[in-house]
Design a protein around this motif. Structure first.
Motif, short mmCIF file in Angstrom:
data_model
loop_
_atom_site.label_atom_id
_atom_site.label_comp_id
_atom_site.label_asym_id
_atom_site.label_seq_id
_atom_site.Cartn_x
_atom_site.Cartn_y
_atom_site.Cartn_z
N ASN A 51 0.84 -1.20 0.00
CA ASN A 51 0.00 0.00 0.00
C ASN A 51 0.88 1.25 0.00
OD1 ASN A 51 -2.08 1.82 0.13
ND2 ASN A 51 -2.80 1.23 2.18
N PRO A 52 1.65 1.44 -1.08
CA PRO A 52 2.56 2.58 -1.13
C PRO A 52 1.83 3.92 -1.15
CG PRO A 52 2.43 1.52 -3.29
CD PRO A 52 1.67 0.64 -2.32
N VAL A 53 0.58 3.91 -1.55
CA VAL A 53 -0.17 5.16 -1.66
C VAL A 53 -0.56 5.68 -0.28
CG1 VAL A 53 -2.24 6.25 -2.59
CG2 VAL A 53 -1.01 4.57 -3.97
N HIS A 54 -1.26 4.88 0.49
CA HIS A 54 -1.76 5.36 1.79
C HIS A 54 -0.92 4.86 2.97
CE1 HIS A 54 -5.23 6.94 -0.27
NE2 HIS A 54 -5.59 5.75 -0.71
N LYS A 55 -0.18 3.78 2.76
CA LYS A 55 0.64 3.17 3.84
C LYS A 55 -0.21 2.86 5.07
CE LYS A 55 4.69 5.83 2.28
NZ LYS A 55 3.98 6.64 1.25
N LYS A 65 -1.90 -10.50 -4.87
CA LYS A 65 -2.44 -9.24 -5.39
C LYS A 65 -3.04 -8.42 -4.25
CE LYS A 65 -4.80 -11.53 -8.36
NZ LYS A 65 -5.80 -11.96 -9.33
N PRO A 66 -2.47 -7.23 -3.99
CA PRO A 66 -2.91 -6.42 -2.86
C PRO A 66 -4.07 -5.47 -3.20
CG PRO A 66 -0.97 -5.43 -3.85
CD PRO A 66 -1.29 -6.66 -4.68
N ILE A 67 -4.94 -5.26 -2.23
CA ILE A 67 -6.03 -4.28 -2.35
C ILE A 67 -6.10 -3.49 -1.05
CG2 ILE A 67 -8.49 -3.91 -2.82
CD1 ILE A 67 -8.62 -6.76 -3.90
N ALA A 68 -6.24 -2.17 -1.17
CA ALA A 68 -6.41 -1.32 0.00
C ALA A 68 -7.80 -0.69 -0.02
CB ALA A 68 -5.33 -0.24 0.02
N GLU A 69 -8.16 -0.05 1.08
CA GLU A 69 -9.46 0.59 1.31
C GLU A 69 -10.51 -0.45 1.71
OE1 GLU A 69 -10.14 3.69 1.51
OE2 GLU A 69 -8.57 4.73 0.40
N VAL A 72 -13.61 -1.17 -0.49
CA VAL A 72 -13.19 -1.76 -1.78
C VAL A 72 -12.86 -3.24 -1.57
CG1 VAL A 72 -11.46 -1.68 -3.63
CG2 VAL A 72 -12.36 0.47 -2.67
N TYR A 76 -14.65 -6.57 -3.13
CA TYR A 76 -13.84 -7.56 -3.84
C TYR A 76 -14.10 -8.96 -3.29
CZ TYR A 76 -9.87 -10.35 -5.33
OH TYR A 76 -9.10 -11.37 -5.85
N TYR B 92 -10.51 -8.19 -9.51
CA TYR B 92 -9.32 -7.47 -9.05
C TYR B 92 -9.15 -6.15 -9.80
CZ TYR B 92 -4.67 -6.34 -7.47
OH TYR B 92 -3.60 -5.69 -6.91
N ALA B 95 -11.60 -3.77 -8.44
CA ALA B 95 -11.19 -3.20 -7.16
C ALA B 95 -10.17 -2.08 -7.37
CB ALA B 95 -10.60 -4.29 -6.26
N PHE B 99 -10.51 1.73 -6.27
CA PHE B 99 -9.47 2.33 -5.43
C PHE B 99 -9.02 3.66 -6.01
CE2 PHE B 99 -5.03 3.21 -4.58
CZ PHE B 99 -4.98 3.14 -3.19
N PHE B 137 1.08 10.34 -7.90
CA PHE B 137 0.67 8.92 -7.86
C PHE B 137 -0.06 8.53 -9.15
CE2 PHE B 137 1.18 9.04 -3.13
CZ PHE B 137 1.95 7.90 -3.01
#
Lengths: 225, 225
Positions: A51-55, A65-69, A72, A76, B92, B95, B99, B137
């Motif tokens: 999560n480089p965007v929000h950390k 495969k990562p998902i944040a929020e 969301v 998913y 994915y 999502a 995001f 970003f």
């Protein structure tokens, strides 16, 4: 799709209402997963990578495969594992569920949080007012329904776990009355149904240590005045 | 489902980037609709009836059923009319689209807006910084792709129309440089593709009156100091 064929990980902290949303969704679907506890004072390389965007947590990782929020992630999960639906299938009902879960994030979570953890009197008053207004809309919306999702929990209920479990803790610490059975009888009844739901009950963090943690935060805030 | 069997209305104002998102989606799908122009200084009874929570535009009304929140509306449109998909079908990819469109709303729209329309220097500087970080970003995310959606526009592109069309206007008025081909070459290239896309071009508001409108707002803000 059997859960045990999947690699499912959740990066989180136990006390976060946003992480709790994802845990409710996973438990509700019966998905096995590995919980990777983060130290937010010293974030892991994995968290920064995923999560480089929000950390921030939660980060859900499905087969690398990562998902944040949180919302969301919950959508998913619902789209990937089809048993025990979290969102309605009807597009209009789905839109309403998205509207109200966004409403909780935009109008209730931040205001309720700041009501408790703001030192400035005027600022605090403004947030109390905003939180109460937000809760009133939800009171009018839940009416006599058991859950926002109907007879079973859905997206809005999952989003609303903050109201049912976290608000009572932080308002007690800060000596506020935001959410009570007198002010919001229907929503209060809903909150009791939610925290006693077999799935939710199992994933809620233990109340005592969470209370102590937030109390510590509150006291240092007051002391720093 | 043929568009002409449906009653489709959109309550909005021409100059709103959020209303524009819905217009792009409707045009992209080829859906006929009635546009009901609101006067935000004197909101219609219909707007107050259909969006009692936020009392804001856009409100989309499909066969008497109202929906608010631009991204919720765009998803509803995509789920109801299946031609020309706006969201990917893969969960994915879907999502990720959610995001990034949420990212635009949370991290770019507000900050860019406040960069232009904030009098306080320190506050303005903070917002400029936040807007630039958000745009960076997106610059990293679009890379060499034509659209965020790939070869055709998708949810993130539609959400991003604010960046492509509104930011250049407000930054010129306020004498700021948030978004330029020098700072963000890939994103700038994307923005030109977007505003020249046959569908988008047709629904963008005319630039001159919009510029004059925002200039008027900016000047009264400065005069009120």
């Amino acid at each position: 799709m059997a859960a045990n064929q999947e690699e499912v990980k959740l990066l989180g902290v136990v006390g976060s209402p946003f992480v709790c949303r994802v845990r409710i969704a996973l438990k509700f679907k019966g998905i096995e997963y590995e919980f990777l506890e983060e130290n937010l004072a010293n974030k892991s390389d994995l968290l920064l990578k995923y999560n480089p965007v929000h950390k921030k947590v939660p980060v859900f990782v499905h087969n690398e495969k990562p998902i944040a929020e949180s919302l969301v992630i919950v959508e998913y999960i619902d789209e990937t594992w089809n048993n025990n639906p979290i969102l309605p299938s009807d597009p209009y009902q789905k839109a309403l569920a998205r509207f109200w879960s966004k409403f909780i994030d935009d109008k209730v979570v931040g205001a309720a949080w700041k009501s408790a953890f703001t030192v400035d009197e005027k600022e605090r008053g403004k947030n109390v007012q905003e939180a109460l207004e937000g809760l009133q809309f939800l009171e009018d919306e839940i009416k006599e329904k058991k859950f926002f999702g109907g007879e079973e929990i859905g997206l809005v209920d999952i989003a609303g776990v903050f109201i049912a479990f976290w608000i009572p803790i932080v308002q007690e610490i800060a000596g506020l009355q935001l959410f009570s059975s007198e002010k919001f009888p229907n929503l209060y009844k809903w909150s009791q149904e939610l925290i006693n739901h077999s799935v939710v009950k199992e994933v809620l963090p233990p109340r005592e240590p969470l209370f102590a943690f937030f109390k510590g935060r509150y006291e240092s805030l007051i002391a720093s005045q």
